[in-house]
Design a protein around this motif. Structure first.
Motif, PDB file in Angstrom:
ATOM      1  N   THR A 143       0.842  -1.193   0.000  1.00 24.17           N
ATOM      2  CA  THR A 143       0.000   0.000   0.000  1.00 24.17           C
ATOM      3  C   THR A 143       0.875   1.240   0.000  1.00 24.17           C
ATOM      4  O   THR A 143       1.988   1.228   0.539  1.00 24.17           O
ATOM      5  CB  THR A 143      -0.965   0.009   1.214  1.00 24.17           C
ATOM      6  OG1 THR A 143      -1.969   1.010   1.020  1.00 24.17           O
ATOM      7  CG2 THR A 143      -0.235   0.309   2.525  1.00 24.17           C
ATOM      8  N   TRP A 144       0.387   2.301  -0.625  1.00 23.92           N
ATOM      9  CA  TRP A 144       1.075   3.597  -0.624  1.00 23.92           C
ATOM     10  C   TRP A 144       0.642   4.403   0.582  1.00 23.92           C
ATOM     11  O   TRP A 144      -0.553   4.454   0.907  1.00 23.92           O
ATOM     12  CB  TRP A 144       0.740   4.383  -1.885  1.00 23.92           C
ATOM     13  CG  TRP A 144       1.208   3.761  -3.166  1.00 23.92           C
ATOM     14  CD1 TRP A 144       0.454   3.085  -4.086  1.00 23.92           C
ATOM     15  CD2 TRP A 144       2.553   3.752  -3.684  1.00 23.92           C
ATOM     16  NE1 TRP A 144       1.230   2.666  -5.127  1.00 23.92           N
ATOM     17  CE2 TRP A 144       2.524   3.058  -4.909  1.00 23.92           C
ATOM     18  CE3 TRP A 144       3.763   4.270  -3.219  1.00 23.92           C
ATOM     19  CZ2 TRP A 144       3.666   2.861  -5.684  1.00 23.92           C
ATOM     20  CZ3 TRP A 144       4.897   4.068  -3.986  1.00 23.92           C
ATOM     21  CH2 TRP A 144       4.857   3.385  -5.199  1.00 23.92           C
TER      22      TRP A 144
ATOM     23  N   ASN B 164       1.888 -13.858   8.539  1.00 24.02           N
ATOM     24  CA  ASN B 164       1.705 -13.865   7.086  1.00 24.02           C
ATOM     25  C   ASN B 164       0.652 -12.833   6.726  1.00 24.02           C
ATOM     26  O   ASN B 164      -0.543 -13.125   6.700  1.00 24.02           O
ATOM     27  CB  ASN B 164       1.293 -15.250   6.585  1.00 24.02           C
ATOM     28  CG  ASN B 164       1.348 -15.347   5.074  1.00 24.02           C
ATOM     29  OD1 ASN B 164       2.034 -14.567   4.403  1.00 24.02           O
ATOM     30  ND2 ASN B 164       0.628 -16.303   4.517  1.00 24.02           N
ATOM     31  N   VAL B 165       1.101 -11.615   6.478  1.00 28.12           N
ATOM     32  CA  VAL B 165       0.195 -10.492   6.206  1.00 28.12           C
ATOM     33  C   VAL B 165      -0.464 -10.696   4.850  1.00 28.12           C
ATOM     34  O   VAL B 165       0.209 -10.860   3.832  1.00 28.12           O
ATOM     35  CB  VAL B 165       0.959  -9.158   6.228  1.00 28.12           C
ATOM     36  CG1 VAL B 165       0.005  -8.004   5.961  1.00 28.12           C
ATOM     37  CG2 VAL B 165       1.683  -8.970   7.551  1.00 28.12           C
ATOM     38  N   GLN B 166      -1.808 -10.658   4.834  1.00 24.96           N
ATOM     39  CA  GLN B 166      -2.545 -10.831   3.585  1.00 24.96           C
ATOM     40  C   GLN B 166      -3.518  -9.695   3.318  1.00 24.96           C
ATOM     41  O   GLN B 166      -4.307  -9.748   2.360  1.00 24.96           O
ATOM     42  CB  GLN B 166      -3.292 -12.163   3.601  1.00 24.96           C
ATOM     43  CG  GLN B 166      -2.374 -13.366   3.509  1.00 24.96           C
ATOM     44  CD  GLN B 166      -1.666 -13.455   2.179  1.00 24.96           C
ATOM     45  OE1 GLN B 166      -2.275 -13.673   1.139  1.00 24.96           O
ATOM     46  NE2 GLN B 166      -0.349 -13.260   2.195  1.00 24.96           N
ATOM     47  N   GLY B 167      -3.465  -8.653   4.133  1.00 24.13           N
ATOM     48  CA  GLY B 167      -4.275  -7.460   3.906  1.00 24.13           C
ATOM     49  C   GLY B 167      -3.553  -6.248   4.449  1.00 24.13           C
ATOM     50  O   GLY B 167      -3.059  -6.271   5.583  1.00 24.13           O
ATOM     51  N   LEU B 168      -3.469  -5.184   3.632  1.00 26.67           N
ATOM     52  CA  LEU B 168      -2.725  -3.991   4.039  1.00 26.67           C
ATOM     53  C   LEU B 168      -3.278  -2.799   3.278  1.00 26.67           C
ATOM     54  O   LEU B 168      -3.328  -2.822   2.042  1.00 26.67           O
ATOM     55  CB  LEU B 168      -1.239  -4.178   3.726  1.00 26.67           C
ATOM     56  CG  LEU B 168      -0.271  -3.087   4.193  1.00 26.67           C
ATOM     57  CD1 LEU B 168      -0.225  -3.021   5.719  1.00 26.67           C
ATOM     58  CD2 LEU B 168       1.130  -3.357   3.633  1.00 26.67           C
ATOM     59  N   ILE B 169      -3.691  -1.758   4.001  1.00 22.05           N
ATOM     60  CA  ILE B 169      -4.253  -0.599   3.323  1.00 22.05           C
ATOM     61  C   ILE B 169      -4.062   0.656   4.175  1.00 22.05           C
ATOM     62  O   ILE B 169      -4.135   0.600   5.412  1.00 22.05           O
ATOM     63  CB  ILE B 169      -5.745  -0.808   2.991  1.00 22.05           C
ATOM     64  CG1 ILE B 169      -6.236   0.241   1.991  1.00 22.05           C
ATOM     65  CG2 ILE B 169      -6.603  -0.832   4.251  1.00 22.05           C
ATOM     66  CD1 ILE B 169      -7.523  -0.135   1.315  1.00 22.05           C
ATOM     67  N   TYR B 170      -3.806   1.767   3.476  1.00 21.81           N
ATOM     68  CA  TYR B 170      -3.683   3.058   4.155  1.00 21.81           C
ATOM     69  C   TYR B 170      -5.017   3.785   4.081  1.00 21.81           C
ATOM     70  O   TYR B 170      -5.606   3.938   3.004  1.00 21.81           O
ATOM     71  CB  TYR B 170      -2.585   3.897   3.507  1.00 21.81           C
ATOM     72  CG  TYR B 170      -2.487   5.302   4.067  1.00 21.81           C
ATOM     73  CD1 TYR B 170      -2.158   5.512   5.398  1.00 21.81           C
ATOM     74  CD2 TYR B 170      -2.754   6.415   3.269  1.00 21.81           C
ATOM     75  CE1 TYR B 170      -2.085   6.791   5.925  1.00 21.81           C
ATOM     76  CE2 TYR B 170      -2.673   7.698   3.774  1.00 21.81           C
ATOM     77  CZ  TYR B 170      -2.341   7.885   5.107  1.00 21.81           C
ATOM     78  OH  TYR B 170      -2.273   9.163   5.620  1.00 21.81           O
ATOM     79  N   ASP B 171      -5.491   4.250   5.226  1.00 23.40           N
ATOM     80  CA  ASP B 171      -6.753   4.984   5.355  1.00 23.40           C
ATOM     81  C   ASP B 171      -6.411   6.465   5.493  1.00 23.40           C
ATOM     82  O   ASP B 171      -6.063   6.932   6.578  1.00 23.40           O
ATOM     83  CB  ASP B 171      -7.491   4.455   6.595  1.00 23.40           C
ATOM     84  CG  ASP B 171      -8.853   5.087   6.816  1.00 23.40           C
ATOM     85  OD1 ASP B 171      -9.140   6.131   6.208  1.00 23.40           O
ATOM     86  OD2 ASP B 171      -9.620   4.522   7.618  1.00 23.40           O
ATOM     87  N   LYS B 172      -6.470   7.198   4.391  1.00 22.30           N
ATOM     88  CA  LYS B 172      -6.039   8.595   4.423  1.00 22.30           C
ATOM     89  C   LYS B 172      -6.969   9.470   5.247  1.00 22.30           C
ATOM     90  O   LYS B 172      -6.526  10.456   5.843  1.00 22.30           O
ATOM     91  CB  LYS B 172      -5.918   9.153   3.005  1.00 22.30           C
ATOM     92  CG  LYS B 172      -7.208   9.239   2.223  1.00 22.30           C
ATOM     93  CD  LYS B 172      -6.967   9.826   0.843  1.00 22.30           C
ATOM     94  CE  LYS B 172      -8.265   9.948   0.059  1.00 22.30           C
ATOM     95  NZ  LYS B 172      -8.051  10.534  -1.294  1.00 22.30           N
ATOM     96  N   ASP B 173      -8.252   9.130   5.324  1.00 23.08           N
ATOM     97  CA  ASP B 173      -9.194   9.948   6.105  1.00 23.08           C
ATOM     98  C   ASP B 173      -8.896   9.867   7.596  1.00 23.08           C
ATOM     99  O   ASP B 173      -9.076  10.843   8.331  1.00 23.08           O
ATOM    100  CB  ASP B 173     -10.639   9.515   5.834  1.00 23.08           C
ATOM    101  CG  ASP B 173     -11.081   9.846   4.418  1.00 23.08           C
ATOM    102  OD1 ASP B 173     -10.533  10.810   3.829  1.00 23.08           O
ATOM    103  OD2 ASP B 173     -11.971   9.148   3.893  1.00 23.08           O
TER     104      ASP B 173
END
Length: 356
Positions: free
Chosen positions: A150-151, A211-220
């Motif tokens: 994720t960015w 074992n990471v299988q989900g990754l996301i940046y929440d900008k809000d």
């Protein structure tokens, strides 16, 4: 918005009450060979990775066309293969993207990341590729690569790395990339404000992962959300913080596949406890933000879950798509706001999900 209006109407008519929600699916494409990730293109259509090594362009009408992609050091076997394709934030201008995959050989491999550019014209090709990250040390076997990316808001890239399964103790060692989330720049350099630049693995951002299988940046919310597989039980949903230890394998809700304890502790001082944990394990795979909620796809659990934040905590709102009876590999919400799901099989599908 539609969900909120339904809830407010229910309150107005009946007082405090519960509202049941459902979801429909539409098949966009079929016969995808173990698809792993999807990205929506601004000009229309989608890029889909197949774990065996192919990158595929899927048109809105379901037509599939191979994208030319050269990865000479790709290692594809069991859990190893081609993983995430992630468009750069400025993709519409630069055509830049990053791709994660397993690199090396059966007895010496790990997770790698390349950057490249997608050609302007079809048939598409990925050009100007170069390696920007190789996880070390190289390991034996074909399990637990992580590979979700994720960015962040500052333009740096987070890459999740698995513990290599039999190398789980290295998740606690700061001279190894195994069991870590790393942070790099677009060119692959180490940001100066990373927390462990004094170590042999200066790219480390957080550690103690399985074992990471989900990754996301929440900008809000300026937050990083993540989930990872436990062994038998103990799948975790976490908020990732710079420099933090997430416990694997010294603290876990899961047990070993033999039935033995991995650790006597579910929590320890200095270890970040999960925000939510799944026991029995549902094997979460893929994470997306939709209208401020978290969507989690599941492999073993064969469902899509939606989490809402209530009083600062993530609470399970509901289970969806169980009627499909399909392992779900990924969930993705693109710039259009459409929800896309990949099913995990040798004849996998790309689905659009519509909440009612």
């Amino acid at each position: 918005m539609k969900r909120a209006l339904k809830f407010l109407l229910c309150i107005a008519l009946y007082g405090v009450c519960a509202v049941a929600y459902s979801a429909e699916t539409r098949v966009i494409a079929e016969k995808l060979n173990f698809p792993w990730s999807v990205a929506e293109l601004p000009e229309g259509g989608y890029l889909v990775t197949e774990r065996g090594g192919k990158l595929v362009h899927v048109a809105e009408n379901g037509t599939k066309q191979a994208v030319t992609l050269s990865i000479p050091d790709l290692y594809a076997e069991a859990q190893a293969g081609l993983f995430e394709v992630l468009l750069s934030p400025d993709f519409s201008r630069s055509r830049a993207l990053v791709i994660s995959y397993s690199c090396g050989t059966k007895h010496a491999n790990n997770t790698c990341v390349i950057r490249g550019k997608l050609s302007l014209q079809q048939p598409y090709s990925v050009i100007e590729t170069q390696n920007i990250f190789t996880a070390l040390p190289k390991k034996d076997g074909a399990a637990h690569y992580g590979a979700r990316m994720t960015w962040l808001g500052d333009g740096t890239l987070l890459v999740a790395l698995g513990d290599g399964f039999v190398y789980r103790e290295q998740a606690q060692l700061l001279d190894s990339h195994l069991g870590k989330i790393v942070r790099i720049t677009r060119s692959g350099a180490t940001p100066e404000d990373n927390p462990y630049t004094h170590t042999k693995a200066p790219q480390i951002f957080s550690y103690g992962h399985r074992n990471v299988q989900g990754l996301i940046y929440d900008k809000d919310r300026d937050a990083i959300w993540q989930h990872e597989h436990g062994p038998r039980g103990g799948d975790e949903l976490n908020r990732i913080e710079k420099g933090a230890n997430y416990g694997w394998p010294i603290a876990t809700y899961g047990i070993d596949y033999t039935g033995a304890k991995v650790s006597p502790f579910v929590d320890l001082p200095g270890v970040k406890a999960p925000l939510y944990q799944w026991t029995p394990s549902l094997a979460p795979a893929g994470l997306a933000l939709y209208e401020g909620d978290l969507l989690v796809a599941h492999l073993a659990g064969k469902r899509l879950q939606r989490f809402q934040m209530t009083a600062g905590k993530w609470e399970l709102e509901g289970d969806y798509l169980q009627g499909l009876n399909q392992r779900l590999r990924a969930v993705y919400v693109g710039p259009s706001g459409r929800i896309l799901v990949l099913t995990d099989s040798k004849e996998g599908q790309l689905l659009e999900v519509i909440f009612e």
